[in-house]
Enzyme design. Structure first.
Site, PDB file in Angstrom:
ATOM      1  N   GLU A 199       0.814  -1.226   0.000  1.00  0.00           N
ATOM      2  CA  GLU A 199       0.000   0.000   0.000  1.00  0.00           C
ATOM      3  C   GLU A 199       0.845   1.273   0.000  1.00  0.00           C
ATOM      4  OE1 GLU A 199      -0.326  -2.707   1.718  1.00  0.00           O
ATOM      5  OE2 GLU A 199      -2.385  -3.164   2.257  1.00  0.00           O
ATOM      6  N   LYS A 257      -2.753 -10.967  23.115  1.00  0.00           N
ATOM      7  CA  LYS A 257      -3.400 -10.169  24.160  1.00  0.00           C
ATOM      8  C   LYS A 257      -3.581 -11.052  25.399  1.00  0.00           C
ATOM      9  CE  LYS A 257      -6.536  -6.403  24.745  1.00  0.00           C
ATOM     10  NZ  LYS A 257      -7.609  -5.605  24.211  1.00  0.00           N
ATOM     11  N   TRP A 270      -0.991  -6.222  25.878  1.00  0.00           N
ATOM     12  CA  TRP A 270      -0.419  -6.720  24.622  1.00  0.00           C
ATOM     13  C   TRP A 270       0.995  -7.215  24.814  1.00  0.00           C
ATOM     14  CZ3 TRP A 270      -3.843  -7.441  20.998  1.00  0.00           C
ATOM     15  CH2 TRP A 270      -4.958  -6.589  20.912  1.00  0.00           C
TER      16      TRP A 270
HETATM   17  P1  ADP Z   1       1.576  -8.648   2.994  1.00  0.00           P
HETATM   18  O1  ADP Z   1       0.733  -7.565   3.590  1.00  0.00           O
HETATM   19  O2  ADP Z   1       0.772  -9.590   2.215  1.00  0.00           O
HETATM   20  O3  ADP Z   1       2.545  -9.311   3.948  1.00  0.00           O
HETATM   21  P2  ADP Z   1       3.404  -6.649   2.217  1.00  0.00           P
HETATM   22  O4  ADP Z   1       4.677  -6.973   1.562  1.00  0.00           O
HETATM   23  O5  ADP Z   1       2.659  -5.490   1.760  1.00  0.00           O
HETATM   24  O6  ADP Z   1       2.525  -7.917   2.020  1.00  0.00           O
HETATM   25  O7  ADP Z   1       3.681  -6.578   3.775  1.00  0.00           O
HETATM   26  C1  ADP Z   1       3.661  -5.401   4.518  1.00  0.00           C
HETATM   27  C2  ADP Z   1       3.867  -5.725   5.968  1.00  0.00           C
HETATM   28  O8  ADP Z   1       5.150  -6.306   6.202  1.00  0.00           O
HETATM   29  C3  ADP Z   1       3.841  -4.514   6.873  1.00  0.00           C
HETATM   30  O9  ADP Z   1       2.531  -4.115   7.167  1.00  0.00           O
HETATM   31  C4  ADP Z   1       4.578  -5.031   8.089  1.00  0.00           C
HETATM   32  O10 ADP Z   1       3.718  -5.774   8.939  1.00  0.00           O
HETATM   33  C5  ADP Z   1       5.596  -5.967   7.509  1.00  0.00           C
HETATM   34  N1  ADP Z   1       6.910  -5.283   7.417  1.00  0.00           N
HETATM   35  C6  ADP Z   1       7.452  -4.675   6.360  1.00  0.00           C
HETATM   36  N2  ADP Z   1       8.672  -4.173   6.664  1.00  0.00           N
HETATM   37  C7  ADP Z   1       8.893  -4.468   7.957  1.00  0.00           C
HETATM   38  C8  ADP Z   1       9.970  -4.211   8.869  1.00  0.00           C
HETATM   39  N3  ADP Z   1      11.092  -3.580   8.518  1.00  0.00           N
HETATM   40  N4  ADP Z   1       9.815  -4.650  10.132  1.00  0.00           N
HETATM   41  C9  ADP Z   1       8.713  -5.314  10.529  1.00  0.00           C
HETATM   42  N5  ADP Z   1       7.680  -5.589   9.714  1.00  0.00           N
HETATM   43  C10 ADP Z   1       7.767  -5.180   8.449  1.00  0.00           C
END
Ligand code: ADP
Length: 559
Positions: free
Chosen positions: A334, A450, A455
């Protein structure tokens, strides 16, 4: 008073023009089964022109979706330029998804053509027929010459033959910067894939931002190896950024999970910067430790962009020891995806440097972030008030693609507006922001545990476990508990067969409050991964969701 400057739209045609005019001698190198295929950017631009002409001949009109089902390669790069620049919409699909999901995505996006790498043609054949697809074009990704694609799929066209027969002159249409340039569906970690539509303007601004020294600092002096697939949020937008600035590219083809091939590509192409998820980099470190990869082969590599899931300290330090700077970034499909980057501000004192590098970073220029608590309050930047991370900016989605919704703008519950009318994306990530503006991600909303109304961050527990010498991989999930609602359960892959549950729980107890320590550990052979290399907690929850916990570390009421 209006500004009196030229109103030049930001379209990807700028990228094609610039690379053709200024960087024709730079190259894209692609790893194939036979060896490395190299092409100059002037050759690429000439082929891009032919490809645009061929697309027109095949009846592709402005706005039509053109799908790709392919690994990172020169061919895929050509599609990255030709499709959006002729006014159509590039739709990259992930060949590792289950066939029915691929069919659903291609149908949903209304793809008209599909460009398929020969090596994934068998996977394409499993996909149920997609009504709108008029033709399939096969690209050879096995040979250096790139000319053995014909005949791989019945009735498919051959990519090279298509280019050979196309006109080398093509008049690029005038595009509006708000027009769609590309589509990408989320990888479905937390549910069914959802479609995003990037505009020319958002793609150009995103590419420009990646070049900022305080972002990814890509420059003409770099040779970039995007290991993150071109179907995974456009390889994090890095190919466009590299082309815009004239950096050469090294493409891993279908060898993105093979450390020895990656190391050879780095050594032969003099790669200076690379990008991939943590799983890939753990694989590289393990291959070095096992003596399978000679670290000297990585000597040209200066920095690594790592994100997609949290970067554990053990990984950062492993690459620090090799003299390679790993920079954590956070983003989502997104967000195009560049959202935050963890470069160190000069005002961060030395004793906080490592902790700060382990955050997800500060927002890229022109983006803003905030954390909104459960009771709808914007959280102060104090490093402790947690809530949902929200983000706004020129390359952040404003809607999900839904052909049934008015103007195709679906998913409106994932967006919100502030008093000034500014739109924010609700990320579904739980975070805190510290006084310096660094975002620390605690979890995805769906992954948090939770316990007794409080959390527990599974990411924090996983990072601690992975830092333990005797642990190779760790994923923590919530398990139902009669008294506490949910309790954490750790799924661990051993790096040393002697490691015990008690040893790991005692170790965690030294780092987090007792009620946050998981109630048990299950040892597994491997943590299941999604198609883009993230831990697949959906699978673990299914497997262990009704795991019977014997006792609980939460006997002290939390909170
Ligand atoms: P999907 O939503 O299907 O996994 P995305 O590649 O769009 O595909 O994933 C985005 C998600 O990946 C973020 O919302 C987050 O939860 C996680 N994410 C991305 N980069 C990081 C990071 N550096 N550290 C932790 N989580 C991450």
């Amino acid at each position: 008073m209006r500004g009196l400057m030229q109103d030049v739209g930001l379209t990807l045609q700028m990228v094609t023009e610039r690379v053709g005019e200024l960087y024709g001698d730079k190259t894209v190198a692609t790893k194939t089964a036979e060896g490395i295929r190299r092409r100059s950017y002037s050759d690429v631009v000439e082929r891009v022109t032919r490809l645009a002409a061929a697309l027109t001949q095949l009846g592709i009109k402005p706005g039509d979706r053109v799908g790709t089902f392919a690994w990172n390669s020169d061919h895929h790069l050509e599609l990255y330029l030709a499709v959006p620049c002729m006014g159509a919409v590039l739709h990259t699909l992930n060949p590792r998804l289950p066939a029915d999901q691929i069919g659903y995505i291609a149908e949903h996006a209304d793809d008209k053509l599909m460009f398929v790498d020969a090596s994934v043609a068998p996977a394409w054949q499993q996909v149920p027929p997609v009504a709108g697809i008029r033709a399939v074009v096969v690209m050879d990704d096995a040979t250096e010459a790139g000319r053995s694609g014909a005949g791989v799929l019945p009735d498919a066209l051959d990519y090279e033959a298509l280019l050979d027969s196309a006109d080398a002159s093509f008049a690029w249409p005038r595009l509006d910067e708000g027009d769609a340039a590309a589509m990408c569906y989320t990888s479905g970690t937390t549910g069914m894939p959802k479609g995003l539509v990037y505009s020319h303007r958002s793609s150009v601004l995103h590419a420009m931002a990646s070049l900022f020294v305080d972002c990814l600092a890509l420059s003409e002096r770099d040779v970039l190896l995007p290991i993150v697939p071109q179907f995974h949020v456009n390889a994090w937008g890095t190919p466009y950024a590299a082309l815009l600035t004239g950096a050469s590219l090294a493409m891993p083809g279908r060898f993105m999970a093979d450390p020895p091939s990656l190391a050879t590509l780095v050594a032969e192409e003099g790669v200076t910067v690379s990008a991939a998820v943590p799983t890939v980099w753990f694989g590289v470190l393990q291959a070095i430790r096992a003596g399978v990869v000679d670290p000297a082969k990585l000597s040209s590599l200066q920095r690594i962009v790592c994100g997609g899931s949290a970067v554990p300290e053990a990984l950062l330090r492993g690459f620090d020891d090799l003299g390679i700077r790993m920079i954590q970034a956070w983003g989502m499909t997104e967000t195009s995806p560049l959202g935050t980057v963890a470069n160190l501000k000069t005002t961060i004192p030395e004793d906080r440097a490592m902790a700060t590098r382990l955050t997800q970073g500060i927002p890229a220029p022109s983006l803003r972030v905030r954390v909104v608590t459960d009771d709808e309050q914007v959280a102060p930047w104090n490093g402790s008030t947690m809530g949902e991370l929200q983000i706004t900016g020129p390359w952040i989605a404003d809607a999900y693609y839904d052909p049934q919704a008015p103007q195709g703008r679906g998913g409106q519950d994932r967006f919100t507006e502030d008093e000034s009318g500014r739109r924010w994306l609700k990320t579904g990530d739980v975070a805190v922001i510290d006084a310096d503006g660094y975002v620390q991600l605690l979890d995805r909303t769906s992954d948090l545990v939770k316990s007794g109304g409080e959390w527990i961050s599974t990411v924090e527990l996983e990072n601690l476990l992975i830092a333990h010498d005797k642990v190779r991989e760790a994923a923590v999930i919530a398990v139902a508990h009669a008294k506490w609602g949910e309790r954490p359960l750790a799924c661990v892959v051993k790096a040393d067969a002697s490691v015990t549950t008690d040893e790991l729980l005692a170790y965690l107890g030294e780092h987090v409050a007792r009620w946050q320590v998981p109630d048990d550990i299950v040892f597994v052979d491997e943590v299941p991964k999604t198609t883009v290399g993230k831990f697949d907690k959906k699978v673990l929850r299914k497997r262990y969701g009704d795991y019977q916990l014997q006792s609980s570390n939460a006997e002290l009421p939390p909170g």
